[in-house]
Design an enzyme around this catalytic site. Structure first.
Site, short mmCIF file in Angstrom:
data_model
loop_
_atom_site.label_atom_id
_atom_site.label_comp_id
_atom_site.label_asym_id
_atom_site.label_seq_id
_atom_site.Cartn_x
_atom_site.Cartn_y
_atom_site.Cartn_z
N PRO A 19 0.82 -1.21 0.00
CA PRO A 19 0.00 0.00 0.00
C PRO A 19 0.86 1.27 0.00
O PRO A 19 2.00 1.26 0.48
CB PRO A 19 -0.80 -0.12 1.30
CG PRO A 19 -0.84 -1.58 1.60
CD PRO A 19 0.48 -2.12 1.12
N ALA A 20 0.30 2.32 -0.57
CA ALA A 20 0.93 3.65 -0.63
C ALA A 20 2.23 3.66 -1.44
O ALA A 20 3.17 4.39 -1.12
CB ALA A 20 1.17 4.21 0.77
N ARG A 108 -1.75 -15.10 -5.79
CA ARG A 108 -2.69 -14.16 -6.40
C ARG A 108 -2.31 -13.87 -7.86
O ARG A 108 -3.15 -13.83 -8.75
CB ARG A 108 -2.72 -12.87 -5.56
CG ARG A 108 -3.52 -11.72 -6.16
CD ARG A 108 -4.98 -12.05 -6.31
NE ARG A 108 -5.61 -12.43 -5.05
CZ ARG A 108 -6.17 -11.58 -4.18
NH1 ARG A 108 -6.18 -10.30 -4.45
NH2 ARG A 108 -6.72 -12.01 -3.06
N ASP A 142 -0.77 12.43 1.98
CA ASP A 142 -1.25 13.05 0.74
C ASP A 142 -2.59 12.47 0.29
O ASP A 142 -3.51 13.20 -0.04
CB ASP A 142 -0.18 12.83 -0.34
CG ASP A 142 -0.47 13.61 -1.62
OD1 ASP A 142 -1.28 14.56 -1.55
OD2 ASP A 142 0.09 13.25 -2.67
N ARG A 224 -1.41 30.39 -25.49
CA ARG A 224 -1.40 30.56 -26.95
C ARG A 224 -0.51 31.75 -27.25
O ARG A 224 -0.23 32.59 -26.37
CB ARG A 224 -2.81 30.83 -27.46
CG ARG A 224 -3.69 29.60 -27.44
CD ARG A 224 -5.09 29.94 -27.89
NE ARG A 224 -5.16 30.32 -29.30
CZ ARG A 224 -6.25 30.81 -29.89
NH1 ARG A 224 -7.36 30.96 -29.19
NH2 ARG A 224 -6.24 31.12 -31.16
N HIS A 225 -0.06 31.85 -28.48
CA HIS A 225 0.70 33.04 -28.91
C HIS A 225 -0.18 34.27 -28.74
O HIS A 225 -1.41 34.18 -28.62
CB HIS A 225 1.09 32.87 -30.38
CG HIS A 225 -0.09 32.55 -31.25
ND1 HIS A 225 -1.01 33.49 -31.65
CD2 HIS A 225 -0.54 31.36 -31.75
CE1 HIS A 225 -1.95 32.92 -32.37
NE2 HIS A 225 -1.69 31.61 -32.45
N GLY A 226 0.44 35.44 -28.74
CA GLY A 226 -0.34 36.68 -28.73
C GLY A 226 -1.18 36.76 -30.00
O GLY A 226 -0.93 36.05 -30.99
N MET A 229 -1.84 38.73 -36.83
CA MET A 229 -2.52 39.48 -37.90
C MET A 229 -3.58 38.58 -38.57
O MET A 229 -4.62 39.07 -38.99
CB MET A 229 -1.50 39.96 -38.95
CG MET A 229 -0.50 40.97 -38.42
SD MET A 229 -1.27 42.36 -37.57
CE MET A 229 -1.95 43.26 -38.95
N ASN A 231 -5.28 36.21 -36.94
CA ASN A 231 -6.41 36.15 -35.99
C ASN A 231 -7.33 37.35 -36.19
O ASN A 231 -8.55 37.23 -36.16
CB ASN A 231 -5.92 36.18 -34.53
CG ASN A 231 -5.17 34.94 -34.10
OD1 ASN A 231 -4.26 35.00 -33.28
ND2 ASN A 231 -5.53 33.80 -34.67
N GLY A 237 -4.63 29.15 -39.83
CA GLY A 237 -3.26 28.73 -40.16
C GLY A 237 -2.31 29.87 -40.45
O GLY A 237 -2.29 30.89 -39.76
N ARG A 275 4.53 33.47 -34.86
CA ARG A 275 3.71 34.05 -33.79
C ARG A 275 4.04 33.50 -32.40
O ARG A 275 3.90 34.22 -31.41
CB ARG A 275 2.21 33.91 -34.11
CG ARG A 275 1.70 32.52 -34.49
CD ARG A 275 0.35 32.67 -35.16
NE ARG A 275 -0.38 31.42 -35.42
CZ ARG A 275 -0.17 30.63 -36.47
NH1 ARG A 275 0.78 30.92 -37.35
NH2 ARG A 275 -0.92 29.55 -36.63
N GLU A 295 0.92 24.58 -35.39
CA GLU A 295 -0.54 24.47 -35.36
C GLU A 295 -1.05 23.36 -36.29
O GLU A 295 -0.39 23.00 -37.28
CB GLU A 295 -1.16 25.82 -35.75
CG GLU A 295 -2.68 25.91 -35.75
CD GLU A 295 -3.38 25.48 -34.44
OE1 GLU A 295 -3.03 24.41 -33.91
OE2 GLU A 295 -4.28 26.22 -33.99
N PHE A 317 -16.94 21.13 -44.42
CA PHE A 317 -17.26 21.96 -43.27
C PHE A 317 -18.27 21.24 -42.36
O PHE A 317 -18.11 21.20 -41.14
CB PHE A 317 -17.85 23.30 -43.77
CG PHE A 317 -17.87 24.36 -42.72
CD1 PHE A 317 -16.70 24.99 -42.30
CD2 PHE A 317 -19.08 24.74 -42.13
CE1 PHE A 317 -16.72 25.98 -41.33
CE2 PHE A 317 -19.11 25.73 -41.16
CZ PHE A 317 -17.93 26.35 -40.76
N HIS A 360 -0.43 26.96 -29.97
CA HIS A 360 -1.56 27.40 -30.82
C HIS A 360 -2.85 26.80 -30.27
O HIS A 360 -2.82 25.88 -29.46
CB HIS A 360 -1.33 26.91 -32.25
CG HIS A 360 -0.02 27.37 -32.82
ND1 HIS A 360 0.09 28.48 -33.61
CD2 HIS A 360 1.23 26.88 -32.68
CE1 HIS A 360 1.36 28.65 -33.95
NE2 HIS A 360 2.07 27.68 -33.40
#
Ligand code: ATP
Ligand code: F6P
Length: 455
Positions: A19-20, A108, A142, A224-226, A229, A231, A237, A275, A295, A317, A360
């Protein structure tokens, strides 16, 4: 009775140890890893069946090898758990069952080996040996004090009862010596590993995974990246630069990270795309740019908006909406592909200490989904907003999470799961897709894992 044909190997991972010693911890981790890879895996905990059959509040004398009725009831619980596992293989197409109990005697293990082998299930024993008394004591504090076995008991009494339970097991414990069995022995949390007669690909993946685990406390940061352009224009992509607001986030990120981490060192992984590299630019830590973190490849849809994809490829889609995890962009990737590409990253991540991954949307979803145990259907819809630092702290059986949002606005690139079922599409690919109405909230973590508790 006709025997059911099974083409993929079915495996039983049978835990062994006092145990443990982290058996439940290891069981849960292996289950989460294989489930993430798409392998039908489930943990079967004998302790849960014991509590069901005999009640939770048994003191250490129940585990005394000379306690005849205790032994009988424990055998019953072991058998009930095994029967549940066998039923699961047959009725739910189980692939890897994890049998979580001490299984600490030759007798066992022989019973398990023989019964499972007769059912054409490969048996792989995983033994955890730990001679570090301080670690065992910490493990008891714990996780064992919060076990249903010790509900409402004074913590000091609970610790001494659990120590007495360990002593009962120690008196009859036989380490694995069966040379004709397939097994791994993890000694002192993997500081030494002995592997015997490993068969097949899946077992060797499990061995490799187990060899990468550690239990030192650490933080896993993800962002995620900042804002880029692309986005701003809603384009998929590409390899665009950060937007002015994205650059602000990159400037702010070191301060946010430092506030959480203090003066501690950190490793930073980014993708190879501009990015994420630009986002990590001001971070004063060791950086690695890893192609596997690029990504999800949108193939022919790269550089299009969702609206353009719907217009140019309406069937695709709709197929993606029907089964986003499995849908593969023409000439590109699916989430399933990305999970497989990220597997070496997970192995490496398990070895790391404090780390920050700048990634991403789809990539962070897959990594976050691994740590937070998401199922494949919900994973591609996890909300990972821009300009937000995620902090994960691994605990014994789960990860604690915190989201820190920077005070810099950004566009929302999350496209929620459509709430209305579309008319069926006449292709094979949509067969089996779900039609439930999703919650507008974050989907809950998957429930493939049984409730962890001591055996
Ligand atoms: P029981 O037989 O009572 O069910 P167990 O062996 O299943 O006990 P766990 O409940 O898994 O023990 O113990 C969890 C604790 O073990 C966690 O605090 C975890 O950090 C620690 N741990 C994980 N792996 C190991 C290991 N290889 N050796 C020792 N401790 C470990
Ligand atoms: O929109 C940003 C982005 O990272 C795209 O480059 C990528 O195709 C998309 O998110 C992944 O998210 P989803 O799988 O939800 O379309």
């Amino acid at each position: 009775m006709a025997t059911k044909m099974s083409f993929s190997p079915r495996i039983a991972c049978v835990m062994v140890g006092l145990p443990a010693r982290g058996k439940t911890y290891i069981s849960q981790k292996v289950c989460r890893y294989l489930t993430w890879l798409g392998i039908n895996t489930k943990v079967f905990n004998v302790g849960n069946c014991r509590r069901e059959l005999c009640g939770a509040q048994q003191d250490h004398s129940f585990f005394d090898p000379n306690n005849v009725s205790g032994q009988k009831q424990r055998k019953e619980a072991a058998n009930m758990t095994l029967q549940q596992m066998l039923k699961w293989y047959d009725e739910e197409d189980g692939v890897v069952g994890i049998y979580d109990a001490t299984n600490s005697t030759l007798e066992r293990r022989k019973w398990l080996q023989d019964t499972l082998t007769q059912q054409d299930i490969q048996v792989f024993f995983i033994e955890s040996i730990c001679e570090d008394e301080a670690l065992v004591a910490a493990n008891i504090k714990d996780v064992k004090l919060s076990s249903p076995d010790y509900k409402l008991m004074d913590p000091e009494k609970a610790v001494s009862d659990f120590q007495a339970r360990i002593a009962q097991y120690t008196s009859q414990y036989q380490t694995i010596v069966e040379q004709d069995y397939s097994y791994i022995k993890l000694i002192n949390v993997g500081s030494q590993v002995i592997v015997n007669m490993v068969k097949g690909y899946l077992e060797s993946r499990i061995v490799y995974y187990l060899m990468n685990l550690h239990i030192r406390g650490r933080k896993i940061y993800m962002s995620r990246h900042g804002e880029s352009m692309f986005n701003l224009k809603g384009l998929l992509g590409g390899d665009a630069d950060l937007s002015p607001r994205g650059r602000l986030y990159a400037e702010m990120l070191p301060g946010i990270v430092k506030e959480k981490l203090g003066g501690k060192e950190l490793v930073v992984w980014t993708s190879t795309l501009k990015r994420t590299i630009q986002t990590s630019e001001h971070l004063p830590y060791l950086k690695q740019h890893r192609k596997a973190l690029d990504e999800l490849d949108a193939g022919v849809c790269d550089g299009l908006t969702y609206e353009q994809v719907e217009e140019k490829y309406p069937e695709d889609f709709a197929r993606r909406d029907d089964d986003k995890f499995n849908y593969r962009y023409r000439g590109g990737e699916s989430y399933r592909d990305v999970v497989h590409r990220l597997e070496p990253i997970i192995m490496d991540l398990e070895r790391q200490e404090d780390i920050l991954i700048v990634g991403h949307q789809a990539i962070i979803r897959c990594l976050y989904g691994y740590f937070m145990n998401y199922n494949q259907e919900d994973l591609p819809y996890i909300k990972i907003p821009l300009h937000t630092l995620i902090e994960l702290t691994p605990k014994a059986y789960y990860c604690e999470e915190k989201f820190y949002k920077a005070d810099i606005p950004a566009v929302d690139t999350h496209r929620p799961k459509p709430t209305e079922r579309r008319p069926p599409i006449n292709t094979q690919a949509v067969l089996g897709s779900g039609g439930e109405v999703p919650s507008p909230l974050l989907p809950p973590p998957s429930s493939t894992l049984s409730a962890p508790s001591s055996s």
